[in-house]
Scaffold this motif. Sequence first.
Motif, mmCIF file in Angstrom:
data_model
loop_
_atom_site.group_PDB
_atom_site.id
_atom_site.type_symbol
_atom_site.label_atom_id
_atom_site.label_comp_id
_atom_site.label_asym_id
_atom_site.label_seq_id
_atom_site.Cartn_x
_atom_site.Cartn_y
_atom_site.Cartn_z
ATOM 1 N N PHE A 114 6.189 -7.370 -25.271
ATOM 2 C CA PHE A 114 5.137 -6.659 -25.988
ATOM 3 C C PHE A 114 4.607 -7.533 -27.123
ATOM 4 C CE2 PHE A 114 9.129 -5.410 -27.945
ATOM 5 C CZ PHE A 114 8.879 -5.495 -29.305
ATOM 6 N N TYR A 115 3.404 -7.200 -27.574
ATOM 7 C CA TYR A 115 2.724 -7.976 -28.604
ATOM 8 C C TYR A 115 2.685 -7.222 -29.925
ATOM 9 C CZ TYR A 115 0.841 -10.519 -24.559
ATOM 10 O OH TYR A 115 0.693 -11.241 -23.404
ATOM 11 N N GLU A 116 2.768 -7.976 -31.006
ATOM 12 C CA GLU A 116 2.515 -7.459 -32.352
ATOM 13 C C GLU A 116 1.737 -8.527 -33.105
ATOM 14 O OE1 GLU A 116 2.938 -4.484 -33.180
ATOM 15 O OE2 GLU A 116 4.643 -3.713 -32.054
ATOM 16 N N TRP A 117 1.008 -8.094 -34.135
ATOM 17 C CA TRP A 117 0.226 -9.007 -34.959
ATOM 18 C C TRP A 117 0.710 -8.905 -36.396
ATOM 19 C CZ3 TRP A 117 -1.300 -6.619 -30.672
ATOM 20 C CH2 TRP A 117 -2.075 -7.324 -29.754
ATOM 21 N N ASN A 118 0.701 -10.056 -37.091
ATOM 22 C CA ASN A 118 1.060 -10.021 -38.502
ATOM 23 C C ASN A 118 -0.199 -9.761 -39.342
ATOM 24 O OD1 ASN A 118 -0.305 -12.494 -38.639
ATOM 25 N ND2 ASN A 118 1.566 -13.710 -38.863
ATOM 26 N N GLU A 119 -0.054 -9.766 -40.653
ATOM 27 C CA GLU A 119 -1.184 -9.483 -41.540
ATOM 28 C C GLU A 119 -2.297 -10.515 -41.432
ATOM 29 O OE1 GLU A 119 0.199 -8.811 -45.503
ATOM 30 O OE2 GLU A 119 1.418 -7.085 -44.889
ATOM 31 N N GLU A 120 -1.954 -11.731 -41.037
ATOM 32 C CA GLU A 120 -2.955 -12.795 -40.869
ATOM 33 C C GLU A 120 -3.624 -12.737 -39.497
ATOM 34 O OE1 GLU A 120 0.304 -13.622 -42.023
ATOM 35 O OE2 GLU A 120 -0.476 -13.329 -44.042
ATOM 36 N N LYS A 121 -3.290 -11.726 -38.722
ATOM 37 C CA LYS A 121 -3.833 -11.515 -37.373
ATOM 38 C C LYS A 121 -3.318 -12.522 -36.351
ATOM 39 C CE LYS A 121 -6.463 -8.165 -38.879
ATOM 40 N NZ LYS A 121 -5.766 -6.941 -39.119
ATOM 41 N N ASP A 122 -2.165 -13.153 -36.642
ATOM 42 C CA ASP A 122 -1.517 -14.016 -35.655
ATOM 43 C C ASP A 122 -0.810 -13.107 -34.644
ATOM 44 O OD1 ASP A 122 -2.166 -16.462 -37.002
ATOM 45 O OD2 ASP A 122 -0.523 -16.070 -38.405
ATOM 46 N N LYS A 123 -0.904 -13.483 -33.386
ATOM 47 C CA LYS A 123 -0.346 -12.672 -32.294
ATOM 48 C C LYS A 123 1.013 -13.235 -31.881
ATOM 49 C CE LYS A 123 -1.866 -11.121 -27.692
ATOM 50 N NZ LYS A 123 -2.967 -11.273 -26.718
#
Length: 191
Positions: free
Chosen positions: A102-111
């Motif tokens: 599964f995918y998640e993104w950090n606050e900087e929008k890195d996947k």
Amino acid sequence: MCGRYFFDLESELLQNYYREAQKKQPEQAAKLAAGEIFPSNLVVTLRKKEENNLTPEIMKWGFTGFKKGQLMINARAETVEEKKTFHQPFLQNRCVFPMGGFYEWNEEKDKFMFSNKEKIVYIGGFYRSHHDEKTAESIIMTTEPNRTVAPIHDRMPLVLTEEQIEPWVTDISFARKIITQQMPELVMEKV
């Protein structure tokens, strides 16, 4: 919050689930998603059916909400039995989402992708069926993040081991217990 995941048709097991679901529901087969999965896609889930066997089925990812265009894709483990929309489906209709990760993104929008590397990831969820619809709606359970996910996101899906799939689907006592436990460690990679 799990907002996307990867259903890898390079995996022999996932490919088998995919084909079996298509055979059982040929009217939905052409719309069945693979690769990167998005909310509202038709997806492969595992559930108990006749003869009490665990079987792949096609379901829509997301519960239709109360407002026009609203789609609920996740349910919080901490409040699942308090929410009227989720209470009965959680008690009676649990399912599993098999996936490559599964995918998640950090606050900087890195996947980032979270996986078990060589193994399938199994995510706990539940579903509901409407009498006037051919396809059930499914939702993913989320819980507190483990050490791997916590630096990226404050929630994560409910990860099950292969041995936990059957009790998750069939035993409400087990389901109530597992949603409060720490999730297993995963492999994280930036994509």
